[in-house]
Design an enzyme around this catalytic site. Sequence first.
Site, PDB file in Angstrom:
ATOM      1  N   SER A 126      -6.508   8.495  -5.079  1.00  0.00           N
ATOM      2  CA  SER A 126      -5.608   8.388  -3.929  1.00  0.00           C
ATOM      3  C   SER A 126      -5.666   6.976  -3.375  1.00  0.00           C
ATOM      4  CB  SER A 126      -6.002   9.419  -2.883  1.00  0.00           C
ATOM      5  OG  SER A 126      -5.224  10.572  -2.987  1.00  0.00           O
ATOM      6  N   ASP A 260      -1.179  -9.468   8.273  1.00  0.00           N
ATOM      7  CA  ASP A 260      -0.964  -8.183   7.611  1.00  0.00           C
ATOM      8  C   ASP A 260      -0.459  -7.172   8.632  1.00  0.00           C
ATOM      9  OD1 ASP A 260      -1.057  -5.825   6.198  1.00  0.00           O
ATOM     10  OD2 ASP A 260      -3.031  -6.194   5.330  1.00  0.00           O
ATOM     11  N   HIS A 289       0.084  -8.726   2.014  1.00  0.00           N
ATOM     12  CA  HIS A 289      -0.552  -7.419   1.793  1.00  0.00           C
ATOM     13  C   HIS A 289      -0.281  -6.926   0.373  1.00  0.00           C
ATOM     14  CE1 HIS A 289      -2.150  -3.478   3.113  1.00  0.00           C
ATOM     15  NE2 HIS A 289      -1.235  -2.975   2.300  1.00  0.00           N
TER      16      HIS A 289
END
Length: 316
Positions: A126, A260, A289
């Site tokens: 994940s 970011d 990012h």
Amino acid sequence: MIIIGLVMFPSFKAGEMEDMVTDSRDDPQTDFIYCFGANTEVLKFGSCQLHSGHKILFLIIPGNPGVVGFYRTFMQTLHRMFGYRHPVWAVSHAGHCVPPDSMDMVEDASLAAEGDVFGLILIGHSIGCYIILEMIRRDPELKVLKAVMLFPTIERMAQTPQGKVMTPVLCQMRYVAYLPLFLLSLLPDRLKTSLIKLVFGGIHSLDLSVVQPTVGLLSGDCAANAMYMGGQEMKKVLERDNITIRKNLEKLIFYYGATDHWCPIQYYLDIKKDFPHGDIRLCENGFRHAFVLDTGREVAKMVVEWISGDLTTQVL
């Protein structure tokens, strides 16, 4: 967001890569497996099977969308810089990849619905940094000696500048986007490629290797699954897991972006204050990012510099 799990470190001199040239060892292998009933892609540089002779595995857990093809240049650079001696693998997020014709998106539709496999799955395939902290928390004996946390989104995602914009889109308005996504999926790949290059046209040093994975993302249910997972992130990535970080601080390297929008600089200042002895860095290179779009090679070289001192120590 990327995690690099290091089981053990080899001896290495960072300058070795500069004289290397591309050869057949730069070509990866792609495997598709069913993981908890969901189709999952594994991109592998180096050995495709692990055995007792392997003392190190670089494991890349991508961000969202979890398309491993985005990390090809980053992975290839790591593989080359370590002299092709150690496998570098990346595992896609379930349902974010286009399965081969011989496989369905899910092995058993009823199992997928029951297990919610396209959400925030906390079992190792994940979202990167948040998930690796969960893995370490659940299994303290996991043999990870170093975890490199690039642009970590490990807390308060819905409160970030980008999160405030995307939370209503991903959580309440997601279904509105499904029709245009479906229509895009019907376009021929050549036209999708042209559209993607147009969208990415503002990126001066675009890594062209990311174009094809983006084409795949616009096929079938992949983009919808990525959006669903994004909604889960907004709901579930809340407070930073300080307990796990404190217990494993010597294993962790954090690298925050200076601009970011998924992880504002205040988050860097907060974690730096809470863990003053941690290896917590702020980007000074202007990397975005989504660094895989244009600076995958540069970030990989930087990671090698960070861990090169540990490599010799661990081998000796």
